[in-house]
Design a protein around this motif. Structure first.
Motif, short mmCIF file in Angstrom:
data_model
loop_
_atom_site.label_atom_id
_atom_site.label_comp_id
_atom_site.label_asym_id
_atom_site.label_seq_id
_atom_site.Cartn_x
_atom_site.Cartn_y
_atom_site.Cartn_z
N GLU A 4 0.99 -1.15 0.03
CA GLU A 4 0.13 0.08 0.02
C GLU A 4 0.94 1.28 -0.01
O GLU A 4 1.35 2.00 1.06
CB GLU A 4 -0.81 0.01 1.14
CG GLU A 4 -1.91 -1.22 1.32
CD GLU A 4 -2.91 -1.14 2.37
OE1 GLU A 4 -2.60 -0.15 3.27
OE2 GLU A 4 -3.68 -1.92 2.71
N GLU A 6 1.00 4.43 -0.89
CA GLU A 6 0.56 5.64 -0.43
C GLU A 6 0.61 5.69 1.19
O GLU A 6 0.80 6.61 1.86
CB GLU A 6 -0.96 6.19 -0.89
CG GLU A 6 -0.84 6.75 -2.07
CD GLU A 6 -2.30 7.30 -2.45
OE1 GLU A 6 -3.05 7.16 -1.80
OE2 GLU A 6 -2.27 8.28 -3.40
N GLN A 7 0.26 4.66 1.60
CA GLN A 7 0.24 4.53 3.15
C GLN A 7 1.84 4.41 3.50
O GLN A 7 2.21 4.99 4.56
CB GLN A 7 -0.47 3.24 3.82
CG GLN A 7 -0.19 3.00 5.09
CD GLN A 7 -0.71 4.07 6.08
OE1 GLN A 7 -1.82 4.76 5.56
NE2 GLN A 7 -0.19 4.56 7.16
N GLU A 8 2.56 3.59 2.67
CA GLU A 8 4.08 3.95 3.06
C GLU A 8 4.52 5.10 2.94
O GLU A 8 5.50 5.59 3.78
CB GLU A 8 4.58 2.82 2.11
CG GLU A 8 6.20 2.79 2.12
CD GLU A 8 6.71 2.20 3.38
OE1 GLU A 8 8.05 2.52 3.65
OE2 GLU A 8 6.13 1.58 3.89
N ARG A 10 3.07 8.01 3.39
CA ARG A 10 2.70 8.83 4.48
C ARG A 10 3.34 8.41 5.64
O ARG A 10 3.72 9.45 6.60
CB ARG A 10 1.05 8.51 4.48
CG ARG A 10 0.50 9.28 5.59
CD ARG A 10 -1.21 9.49 5.68
NE ARG A 10 -1.79 8.10 5.27
CZ ARG A 10 -2.34 7.66 4.33
NH1 ARG A 10 -2.31 8.55 2.99
NH2 ARG A 10 -2.74 6.45 4.13
N SER A 11 3.43 7.08 6.03
CA SER A 11 3.92 6.79 7.35
C SER A 11 5.65 7.10 7.42
O SER A 11 6.08 7.35 8.51
CB SER A 11 4.04 5.13 7.66
OG SER A 11 2.67 5.04 7.52
N ARG A 60 0.39 12.93 2.17
CA ARG A 60 -0.69 11.87 2.02
C ARG A 60 -0.53 10.70 1.15
O ARG A 60 -1.37 10.00 0.76
CB ARG A 60 -1.84 12.52 1.79
CG ARG A 60 -2.41 13.52 2.98
CD ARG A 60 -3.94 14.42 2.58
NE ARG A 60 -4.21 14.85 3.48
CZ ARG A 60 -5.00 15.93 3.65
NH1 ARG A 60 -5.56 16.17 2.49
NH2 ARG A 60 -5.53 16.57 4.60
#
Length: 271
Positions: A4, A6-8, A10-11, A60
């Motif tokens: 994922e 985009e989550q990577e 972001r985090s 994001r």
């Protein structure tokens, strides 16, 4: 199953932002209570020379299309290491405008041929070839002897350093500095995941390790990235005893994602 991405993104950016204080970033001390431990998004945007709205969009996960100058500015403000900056560039390269993982060409599972094995066999030090998933694809006799316990205990045809370190209790007696070895493995896998997020086998491996090892999951959540081209390793070999080894990592030409790993005793210099 793919990362994922985009989550990577972001985090990763949030974790790097949280570790930089305003003072470290060169901002004047304002006093008072801050709700965040590190920089605010507004501060990163100001120092990077972009709008708050644009930086918020990047954080994001909308990195697709970000220019090299913007990525470089963000890396400077967040004080990213060379490996972290390379990871950020990999993430930007591999995310599409729709937030999906950019697909890459499928590679052979094991491209080791006779000539590569001959080179390994000609070496007078332990030598192995591994991919970015940390699968041990080939080795000379000394390399096999060095990692004989991992090879013998592997439930799969291809031994994997990450599975051995986090899922096999015998590794705890093999690695003398378990904490450093685990950090090395996790940060290497993090770099690999950014470099090739479309690698389903890698994503599956990381998922298995997170589910089966709390230690791995906790280290993975820190988002630390490091590419280990050289270093020192302390191991306790069942047949030889304590070994203090230096290692060097070399990319194999014409074989993307494969690396040759050479070991020698610390302090030893070959003439």
């Amino acid at each position: 199953m793919y990362m994922e991405i985009e989550q990577e993104i972001r985090s990763f950016l949030m974790s790097r932002r949280a570790r930089i204080t305003p003072e470290q970033a060169g901002l004047p001390y304002a006093g008072g209570n801050r709700r965040v431990s590190g920089l605010r998004r507004e501060e990163v945007a100001m120092l990077s020379g972009v709008s708050v709205e644009y930086y918020t969009r990047l954080e994001r996960g909308k990195l697709s299309g970000a220019s090299d100058s913007v990525l470089e500015a963000i890396a400077r403000v967040l004080q990213l290491s060379d490996d972290e900056y390379a990871h950020l560039r990999d993430l930007a390269r591999n995310v599409t405008s729709t937030g999906r993982v950019r697909m890459t060409r499928t590679r052979k599972s094991n491209p080791i041929n006779g000539s590569v094995q001959q080179v390994l066999d000609s070496m007078s030090v332990p030598a192995i070839v591994q991919n970015e998933r940390l699968d041990m694809l080939a080795a000379n006799r000394m390399g096999c002897a060095l990692y004989s316990d991992m090879i013998a205990s592997s439930p799969r045809p291809v031994p994997n350093f990450a599975r051995y370190a986090f899922l096999d209790p015998r590794s705890e007696s093999f690695y003398i500095d378990t904490d450093a070895s685990h950090d090395l493995i996790v940060s290497s896998l993090r770099a690999a995941a950014g470099h090739d997020p479309a690698d389903r086998e890698l994503t599956g491996l990381i998922g298995t390790l997170c589910a089966c090892s709390q230690d791995f999951a906790q280290r993975w959540a820190k988002h630390n990235v490091r590419r280990h081209s050289r270093g020192r390793q302390l191991i306790n070999h069942l047949g030889v005893g304590r070994l203090d080894l230096e290692y060097n990592d070399f990319a194999l030409l014409l074989h993307r994602g494969l690396h040759r790993h050479l070991h020698r005793r610390a302090g030893f210099r070959q003439l």
